[in-house]
Design an enzyme around this catalytic site. Sequence first.
Site, PDB file in Angstrom:
ATOM      1  N   GLY A  72       0.809  -1.208   0.000  1.00 15.52           N
ATOM      2  CA  GLY A  72       0.000   0.000   0.000  1.00 15.52           C
ATOM      3  C   GLY A  72       0.838   1.253   0.000  1.00 15.52           C
ATOM      4  N   GLY A  73       0.155   2.391   0.074  1.00 15.00           N
ATOM      5  CA  GLY A  73       0.846   3.657   0.035  1.00 15.00           C
ATOM      6  C   GLY A  73       1.695   3.920   1.258  1.00 15.00           C
ATOM      7  N   PHE A  74       1.359   3.296   2.393  1.00 15.11           N
ATOM      8  CA  PHE A  74       2.070   3.586   3.638  1.00 15.11           C
ATOM      9  C   PHE A  74       2.763   2.362   4.229  1.00 15.11           C
ATOM     10  CE2 PHE A  74      -1.445   6.670   3.418  1.00 15.11           C
ATOM     11  CZ  PHE A  74      -0.703   7.835   3.379  1.00 15.11           C
ATOM     12  N   GLY A  75       2.775   1.250   3.522  1.00 18.45           N
ATOM     13  CA  GLY A  75       3.465   0.078   4.045  1.00 18.45           C
ATOM     14  C   GLY A  75       2.976  -1.206   3.406  1.00 18.45           C
ATOM     15  N   ASP A  98      -8.974   8.829  -1.985  1.00 15.80           N
ATOM     16  CA  ASP A  98      -8.091   7.944  -2.747  1.00 15.80           C
ATOM     17  C   ASP A  98      -8.864   6.716  -3.213  1.00 15.80           C
ATOM     18  OD1 ASP A  98      -5.704   7.232  -3.967  1.00 15.80           O
ATOM     19  OD2 ASP A  98      -4.935   6.185  -2.200  1.00 15.80           O
TER      20      ASP A  98
END
Length: 436
Positions: free
Chosen positions: A143-146, A260
């Site tokens: 994902g975008g954060f991990g 998003d």
Amino acid sequence: MEVNTTMKNHTYIRHHLHSQNHNHHHAHFPSTTVLITITTVTLVTILFTIFMVIFLLRRQKSSSKDGTCKDKNNRVVHEKSSRLIVSTTLTFTSSPDVKGGCLQGGNLNMTPVPKFRGVQVFTYRELEVATDGFNEANVVGNGGFGLMYRGVLSDGTLAAIKLLSREDKHGERAFRTEVDLLSRLHSPYLVELLGYCADQNHRLLIFEYMPNGTLHHYLHSCKNQTQPLDWWTRMRIALDCARALELLHEHAVSPVIHRDFKSNNVLLDHNFRAKVSDFGLAKMGSEKMNGQVSTRVLGTTGYLAPEYASTGKLTTKSDVYSYGVVLLELLTGRVPVDIKRAPGEHVLVSWAIPRLTNREKVVEMVDPALCGQYSKKDLIQIAAIAAMCIQPEADYRPLMTDVVQSLIPLVRNLSSLRSSSSLRFLRQTPSPSPSH
């Protein structure tokens, strides 16, 4: 004569005074009765009040013995009534700590996160065991954060565990936003939050596991890796996503803008029912209809509404635009931006807009993987919805409620046709001959 006259006068005066006294006595009698009545009623009222106070005190004392049980029941009722309540403030400035199983610390400006069914606080060690030490073999997404890992919790529950990157400065806010929103929003169209971990500097989110992965994977991966989604399944996914955004925009206490929404954030369960995920960039909208929120431009290229991308003005209609792009993906099987395609076809929206209102050209847009297995009437309706959603002017885009109401009869009719076709197939299938 004077004596007699005087005596007569005295006799008259005494008689007159006696008459006045008698009349005065009779005049005061009704006032005395009223006073006695009022006094009696007042005393009765006071005695009744004292009796009720004593009764209530005794009742409260007797009920205090099972107070814990009643408190639990009250919490359950409160939690059920709060399932669609969203905190109106998302201002975070510092890291949380876990104290007594609760998310604490930081300038959260919100009530403590309520724990609904399944929402738990995990230690980092528990999740390390669940993912076999965060083994690369268990990675199911990035994902975008991990990274997202597949894991098995101590009670045997299969879960998707998101390990947020420590280096990403936006990861802290994303973590807090998701915990806050998904602890309060519960719906069959939103991915369920099972728990979280804020153990020291570790930040992890635990979600229900969606075995069929993302919509993006099924639409855009190599055709030999996945079975193409049929028309009915695509339309049902479109309705599920529309219901999710309708909930966020119009049924939460304060509007929630996903910010998003894309095919990578649409997850599919074992029946290919869709749930919207990844609320790390979510933003609280204005209480006013289509009220704007000024913010930094974050999101994914190809899905961003033009007014948001150019000015940073964010509204619920920005999500409607993103939904229109996903609808085009379902319709065409194309990605939003593809530089490998011929000139003029790089950007899906630009290529699709002039074709969506042309009955002949819209047929040419359809994903070849469908092999013509769709209703042309339904296709024209879906094309019209997509065309409205991706309007350059935000005011011309529909509300998600309108999109839902347009899709419901379409999906219902498709379901009926599917059921009748299945019944005809069963009737036509010959019964196996008995074995000898």
